[in-house]
Scaffold this active site. Structure first.
Site, PDB file in Angstrom:
ATOM      1  N   ASP A  24     -62.102 111.621 -53.930  1.00 24.88           N
ATOM      2  CA  ASP A  24     -61.374 111.201 -52.733  1.00 24.88           C
ATOM      3  C   ASP A  24     -60.112 112.045 -52.645  1.00 24.88           C
ATOM      4  OD1 ASP A  24     -60.610 109.733 -50.446  1.00 24.88           O
ATOM      5  OD2 ASP A  24     -59.500 108.276 -51.631  1.00 24.88           O
ATOM      6  N   SER A  25     -59.408 111.918 -51.535  1.00 20.21           N
ATOM      7  CA  SER A  25     -58.163 112.658 -51.371  1.00 20.21           C
ATOM      8  C   SER A  25     -57.049 112.103 -52.252  1.00 20.21           C
ATOM      9  CB  SER A  25     -57.722 112.625 -49.904  1.00 20.21           C
ATOM     10  OG  SER A  25     -57.523 111.295 -49.477  1.00 20.21           O
ATOM     11  N   TYR A  56     -56.199 113.550 -46.293  1.00 23.62           N
ATOM     12  CA  TYR A  56     -57.153 114.429 -45.609  1.00 23.62           C
ATOM     13  C   TYR A  56     -57.296 114.051 -44.128  1.00 23.62           C
ATOM     14  CZ  TYR A  56     -59.179 116.357 -49.986  1.00 23.62           C
ATOM     15  OH  TYR A  56     -59.396 116.998 -51.175  1.00 23.62           O
ATOM     16  N   GLY A  57     -56.996 112.816 -43.785  1.00 23.44           N
ATOM     17  CA  GLY A  57     -57.314 112.299 -42.456  1.00 23.44           C
ATOM     18  C   GLY A  57     -56.613 112.999 -41.317  1.00 23.44           C
ATOM     19  N   CYS A  87     -64.550 108.995 -49.480  1.00 20.34           N
ATOM     20  CA  CYS A  87     -63.591 109.370 -48.443  1.00 20.34           C
ATOM     21  C   CYS A  87     -64.335 109.462 -47.127  1.00 20.34           C
ATOM     22  CB  CYS A  87     -62.944 110.716 -48.783  1.00 20.34           C
ATOM     23  SG  CYS A  87     -61.826 111.340 -47.519  1.00 20.34           S
ATOM     24  N   ASN A  88     -63.933 108.654 -46.154  1.00 24.90           N
ATOM     25  CA  ASN A  88     -64.604 108.671 -44.859  1.00 24.90           C
ATOM     26  C   ASN A  88     -64.386 109.982 -44.122  1.00 24.90           C
ATOM     27  OD1 ASN A  88     -65.716 105.752 -43.807  1.00 24.90           O
ATOM     28  ND2 ASN A  88     -64.181 105.540 -45.406  1.00 24.90           N
ATOM     29  N   THR A  89     -63.200 110.562 -44.247  1.00 20.07           N
ATOM     30  CA  THR A  89     -62.921 111.819 -43.557  1.00 20.07           C
ATOM     31  C   THR A  89     -63.870 112.911 -44.028  1.00 20.07           C
ATOM     32  OG1 THR A  89     -60.588 111.213 -43.334  1.00 20.07           O
ATOM     33  CG2 THR A  89     -61.145 113.530 -43.066  1.00 20.07           C
ATOM     34  N   GLU A 166     -51.011 104.460 -50.838  1.00 17.56           N
ATOM     35  CA  GLU A 166     -50.634 105.387 -51.898  1.00 17.56           C
ATOM     36  C   GLU A 166     -49.297 104.987 -52.544  1.00 17.56           C
ATOM     37  OE1 GLU A 166     -52.296 108.048 -53.057  1.00 17.56           O
ATOM     38  OE2 GLU A 166     -53.982 107.958 -51.690  1.00 17.56           O
ATOM     39  N   CYS A 198     -62.080 103.723 -44.033  1.00 13.51           N
ATOM     40  CA  CYS A 198     -61.343 104.562 -44.974  1.00 13.51           C
ATOM     41  C   CYS A 198     -61.327 103.811 -46.285  1.00 13.51           C
ATOM     42  CB  CYS A 198     -59.925 104.825 -44.474  1.00 13.51           C
ATOM     43  SG  CYS A 198     -58.872 105.683 -45.682  1.00 13.51           S
ATOM     44  N   THR A 199     -61.581 104.494 -47.379  1.00 20.03           N
ATOM     45  CA  THR A 199     -61.679 103.783 -48.655  1.00 20.03           C
ATOM     46  C   THR A 199     -60.327 103.324 -49.187  1.00 20.03           C
ATOM     47  OG1 THR A 199     -61.795 105.948 -49.764  1.00 20.03           O
ATOM     48  CG2 THR A 199     -63.875 104.781 -49.368  1.00 20.03           C
ATOM     49  N   HIS A 200     -59.238 103.715 -48.544  1.00 26.51           N
ATOM     50  CA  HIS A 200     -57.943 103.113 -48.865  1.00 26.51           C
ATOM     51  C   HIS A 200     -57.848 101.694 -48.293  1.00 26.51           C
ATOM     52  CE1 HIS A 200     -56.849 107.321 -49.558  1.00 26.51           C
ATOM     53  NE2 HIS A 200     -55.702 106.931 -50.103  1.00 26.51           N
TER      54      HIS A 200
END
Length: 285
Positions: A24-25, A56-57, A87-89, A166, A198-200
């Site tokens: 992931d980012s 990344y988004g 990561c969805n992006t 984050e 988004c995985t966040h």
């Protein structure tokens, strides 16, 4: 606690003995790791968070593909059997290119979330909370309409949630106000299923669900992208004979970060609810 990535050992034990690779980012993909550990407790996992280049988004598609390639090649160097894009992006723009370049199974998070949304909606109106890059790509719209041409998709970018996650700001008035603002357009659209694209965002699951129920009623479904991709990863590995062999020990974990590994390790323990995970190792892509 490092995963055994020696190729000779992996060959002797069979293909299922190799670790899973996840990237992931940044930290958000750890929600996928947590879900994977719940349904695949014996799998060894190698995780890479590209913390030096998060988020990344807000990047262009070509840049995201380049970054994703660097992350994936690093995981391949650890002899992983499958890569999960947490990561969805990246899942919106890069999976096919990665599959071509790597000749390795690559699983994304878009299709599992889309399938869950189509199954959940009763009104045929689905909302997507995601980064601007994922919304702009229309990846969820394509995935949902492929499954059901009668289902409408309403995308809503929620860029502030990534830096809040984050920074560890997952509770309190600041994220609540942001979530409320992002949900308002989806409430006006009358959606009854919301995919956390988004995985966040699963870090805010309880908050998002609470606000969604308050604004749209108790029947609205909030879909956790992390649990959906974990369930489909298990099914995929089982279908390919790639599940880890039966053993008494739990799977191990190895963490890599491209910046501030100490901070990454501290946050990882919080997100995973596990004080025993190893220190993150810093790498340069």
């Amino acid at each position: 606690m490092k995963a055994d990535t020696d190729p000779a050992t992996a060959r002797q034990a069979g293909p299922g003995a190799a670790p899973l690779g996840v990237f992931d980012s940044g930290l958000g993909g750890l929600t996928v790791v947590r879900a994977l550990r719940a349904v695949l407790p014996h799998e060894d996992i190698v995780y890479l968070g590209d913390t030096a280049r998060v988020p990344y988004g807000t990047r262009g598609a070509a840049t995201v593909v380049k970054y994703a390639g660097a992350c994936a090649r690093q995981l391949v160097s650890h002899r992983v059997k499958t890569i999960v894009i947490a990561c969805n992006t990246v899942s919106a723009v890069a999976p096919e290119q990665l599959r071509i370049d790597l000749d390795l199974p690559v699983l994304g998070v878009i299709e599992p979330g889309a399938r869950a949304a189509v199954a959940a909606t009763k009104t045929g109106r689905v909302g997507i909370l995601a980064t601007p890059g994922t919304i702009f790509s229309q990846a969820y719209t394509r995935a949902v309409t492929t499954l059901s041409t009668r289902t409408e998709v309403f995308g809503q970018a929620a860029p502030l949630l990534v830096p809040l996650a984050e920074e560890g700001w997952i509770e309190g008035e600041v994220p609540r106000l942001a979530v409320r603002r992002y949900l308002e357009p989806l409430a006006r659209a009358g959606v009854d299923a919301i995919v956390l694209g988004c995985t966040h965002y699963p870090l805010f699951f309880s908050l998002i669900e609470e606000e969604a129920h308050a604004m749209m009623g108790p029947d609205v479904r909030v879909i956790d992208s992390a649990t959906t991709v974990a369930a489909e990863t298990r099914s995929f590995l089982a279908s390919r004979g790639l599940l880890a062999p039966p053993r008494e020990r739990a799977g191990t974990m190895r963490l890599f970060a491209t910046d501030v590994p100490r901070s990454f390790s501290e946050m990882a323990r919080r997100f995973l609810g596990d004080e025993q995970i190893p220190e993150a190792e810093q790498i340069d892509l």
